[in-house]
Design a protein around this motif. Structure first.
Motif, mmCIF file in Angstrom:
data_model
loop_
_atom_site.group_PDB
_atom_site.id
_atom_site.type_symbol
_atom_site.label_atom_id
_atom_site.label_comp_id
_atom_site.label_asym_id
_atom_site.label_seq_id
_atom_site.Cartn_x
_atom_site.Cartn_y
_atom_site.Cartn_z
ATOM 1 N N GLU A 76 -8.281 3.603 7.262
ATOM 2 C CA GLU A 76 -8.234 2.315 7.962
ATOM 3 C C GLU A 76 -6.946 1.546 7.697
ATOM 4 O O GLU A 76 -6.589 0.649 8.453
ATOM 5 C CB GLU A 76 -9.448 1.461 7.591
ATOM 6 C CG GLU A 76 -9.559 1.150 6.130
ATOM 7 C CD GLU A 76 -10.900 0.547 5.744
ATOM 8 O OE1 GLU A 76 -10.980 0.024 4.632
ATOM 9 O OE2 GLU A 76 -11.852 0.593 6.545
ATOM 10 N N SER A 77 -6.190 1.914 6.669
ATOM 11 C CA SER A 77 -4.909 1.271 6.373
ATOM 12 C C SER A 77 -3.811 1.715 7.344
ATOM 13 O O SER A 77 -2.747 1.115 7.384
ATOM 14 C CB SER A 77 -4.473 1.622 4.947
ATOM 15 O OG SER A 77 -4.175 3.013 4.845
ATOM 16 N N HIS A 115 10.115 10.165 -0.119
ATOM 17 C CA HIS A 115 8.772 10.738 -0.011
ATOM 18 C C HIS A 115 7.798 9.571 -0.041
ATOM 19 O O HIS A 115 7.843 8.747 -0.941
ATOM 20 C CB HIS A 115 8.512 11.702 -1.167
ATOM 21 C CG HIS A 115 7.131 12.245 -1.169
ATOM 22 N ND1 HIS A 115 6.721 13.200 -0.277
ATOM 23 C CD2 HIS A 115 6.059 11.950 -1.932
ATOM 24 C CE1 HIS A 115 5.449 13.481 -0.505
ATOM 25 N NE2 HIS A 115 5.026 12.739 -1.501
ATOM 26 N N ILE A 116 6.942 9.515 0.953
ATOM 27 C CA ILE A 116 6.014 8.397 1.040
ATOM 28 C C ILE A 116 4.716 8.758 0.332
ATOM 29 O O ILE A 116 4.118 9.796 0.616
ATOM 30 C CB ILE A 116 5.746 8.027 2.507
ATOM 31 C CG1 ILE A 116 7.051 7.546 3.118
ATOM 32 C CG2 ILE A 116 4.657 6.980 2.616
ATOM 33 C CD1 ILE A 116 6.968 7.214 4.568
ATOM 34 N N ILE A 117 4.304 7.929 -0.589
ATOM 35 C CA ILE A 117 3.030 8.110 -1.276
ATOM 36 C C ILE A 117 2.001 7.249 -0.557
ATOM 37 O O ILE A 117 2.171 6.041 -0.440
ATOM 38 C CB ILE A 117 3.140 7.705 -2.754
ATOM 39 C CG1 ILE A 117 4.167 8.597 -3.456
ATOM 40 C CG2 ILE A 117 1.782 7.805 -3.431
ATOM 41 C CD1 ILE A 117 4.476 8.183 -4.871
ATOM 42 N N MET A 118 0.957 7.882 -0.093
ATOM 43 C CA MET A 118 -0.071 7.178 0.659
ATOM 44 C C MET A 118 -1.212 6.823 -0.302
ATOM 45 O O MET A 118 -2.190 7.556 -0.406
ATOM 46 C CB MET A 118 -0.526 8.033 1.830
ATOM 47 C CG MET A 118 0.608 8.260 2.823
ATOM 48 S SD MET A 118 0.163 9.318 4.190
ATOM 49 C CE MET A 118 0.353 10.917 3.444
ATOM 50 N N LYS A 119 -1.073 5.717 -0.969
ATOM 51 C CA LYS A 119 -2.003 5.342 -2.035
ATOM 52 C C LYS A 119 -3.427 5.137 -1.546
ATOM 53 O O LYS A 119 -4.372 5.607 -2.178
ATOM 54 C CB LYS A 119 -1.529 4.058 -2.725
ATOM 55 C CG LYS A 119 -0.298 4.244 -3.576
ATOM 56 C CD LYS A 119 0.057 2.927 -4.239
ATOM 57 C CE LYS A 119 1.290 3.076 -5.094
ATOM 58 N NZ LYS A 119 1.623 1.811 -5.753
ATOM 59 N N GLN A 120 -3.630 4.442 -0.453
ATOM 60 C CA GLN A 120 -4.986 4.147 -0.006
ATOM 61 C C GLN A 120 -5.688 5.396 0.523
ATOM 62 O O GLN A 120 -6.872 5.590 0.278
ATOM 63 C CB GLN A 120 -4.974 3.006 1.004
ATOM 64 C CG GLN A 120 -4.554 1.705 0.352
ATOM 65 C CD GLN A 120 -4.679 0.513 1.269
ATOM 66 O OE1 GLN A 120 -4.932 0.630 2.449
ATOM 67 N NE2 GLN A 120 -4.514 -0.666 0.690
ATOM 68 N N SER A 130 0.797 -1.221 0.000
ATOM 69 C CA SER A 130 0.000 0.000 0.000
ATOM 70 C C SER A 130 0.831 1.272 0.000
ATOM 71 O O SER A 130 0.297 2.341 -0.148
ATOM 72 C CB SER A 130 -0.934 0.020 1.206
ATOM 73 O OG SER A 130 -0.182 0.089 2.394
ATOM 74 N N HIS A 131 2.126 1.202 0.167
ATOM 75 C CA HIS A 131 2.976 2.382 0.194
ATOM 76 C C HIS A 131 4.089 2.227 -0.834
ATOM 77 O O HIS A 131 4.556 1.142 -1.108
ATOM 78 C CB HIS A 131 3.645 2.580 1.562
ATOM 79 C CG HIS A 131 2.671 2.581 2.700
ATOM 80 N ND1 HIS A 131 1.866 3.649 2.978
ATOM 81 C CD2 HIS A 131 2.385 1.640 3.621
ATOM 82 C CE1 HIS A 131 1.131 3.365 4.027
ATOM 83 N NE2 HIS A 131 1.423 2.155 4.437
ATOM 84 N N ALA A 155 -9.060 7.096 -1.124
ATOM 85 C CA ALA A 155 -10.231 7.346 -0.289
ATOM 86 C C ALA A 155 -10.644 8.818 -0.352
ATOM 87 O O ALA A 155 -11.838 9.126 -0.409
ATOM 88 C CB ALA A 155 -9.954 6.922 1.149
ATOM 89 N N ILE A 156 -9.676 9.725 -0.356
ATOM 90 C CA ILE A 156 -9.984 11.153 -0.465
ATOM 91 C C ILE A 156 -10.668 11.435 -1.798
ATOM 92 O O ILE A 156 -11.680 12.140 -1.859
ATOM 93 C CB ILE A 156 -8.712 12.012 -0.280
ATOM 94 C CG1 ILE A 156 -8.249 11.952 1.174
ATOM 95 C CG2 ILE A 156 -8.961 13.460 -0.717
ATOM 96 C CD1 ILE A 156 -6.885 12.587 1.431
ATOM 97 N N ILE A 157 -10.147 10.878 -2.857
ATOM 98 C CA ILE A 157 -10.760 11.063 -4.187
ATOM 99 C C ILE A 157 -12.172 10.484 -4.205
ATOM 100 O O ILE A 157 -13.094 11.091 -4.760
ATOM 101 C CB ILE A 157 -9.874 10.441 -5.282
ATOM 102 C CG1 ILE A 157 -8.582 11.258 -5.407
ATOM 103 C CG2 ILE A 157 -10.621 10.356 -6.618
ATOM 104 C CD1 ILE A 157 -7.491 10.588 -6.218
#
Length: 185
Positions: free
Chosen positions: A139-140, A42-47, A29-30, A51-53
């Motif tokens: 929740e992730s 740089h950490i991309i928070m995919k989940q 997930s990251h 969810a925001i989208i």
């Protein structure tokens, strides 16, 4: 500021993440990206991003359905209840929740006397402004810190509540780019 630990800053002007959110060998997930110019991870928070989208797609707008005030200073607005109902459903259905983590308030009280038909009457106006911080969590385990601002005026003890309500409503509306008013779609 993004931090991997409390003592090791990684990236200025980015949300904070906990070490439990860092990529591991069994996590998909990251993604860690090394920017060519800075060579800092740089950490991309995919989940969280998905969810925001999804919330943005689900909450297309909110109608102004409440009359605030009276007389010549009255205006149309959106009730706190309606904003919370719309967003709590959208956030929960996409694995998100938001909690307040910080409030900085500044209150000014102005007092004066007014001559009325019953004699002199003591009056006051309480003006409160707040700067708030919220944690938007997925929740992730991914999360991002959001900032808000609100102000409220009341002749008695409700200015702080009005300011906090205004701050949360606007944080939600601007985070998810939600228009307010007549929707023609």
């Amino acid at each position: 500021m993004l931090q991997l630990s409390a003592s090791r800053p990684i990236l200025e002007h980015a949300p904070r993440v906990s070490s439990s959110m860092l990529p591991s060998s069994d996590s998909t997930s990251h993604t860690t990206v090394i920017a060519a110019s800075s060579r800092k991870p740089h950490i991309i928070m995919k989940q969280l991003n998905k969810a925001i989208i999804a919330v943005m797609q689900q909450v297309r707008g909110i109608e102004k359905n409440a009359r605030v005030g009276s007389g010549r200073s009255a205006y149309d607005g959106t009730s706190d209840k309606d904003v919370k109902e719309v967003f709590s459903e959208a956030l929960a259905s996409n694995g998100l929740c938001i909690v307040p983590i910080s409030v900085e308030e500044d209150t000014e009280v102005h007092r004066w006397q007014e001559d009325t038909q019953y004699g002199l009457k003591q009056k006051q106006s309480v003006f409160t402004k707040v700067r708030t911080k919220y944690l938007l969590m997925h929740e992730s385990g991914e999360s991002i810190e959001l900032a808000g601002y609100g102000h409220g005026v009341d002749p008695q003890d409700k200015a702080a509540g009005k300011a906090l309500t205004y701050a949360l409503k606007n944080t939600l509306r601007y985070t998810f780019l939600t228009p307010v008013g007549r929707m023609d779609y």
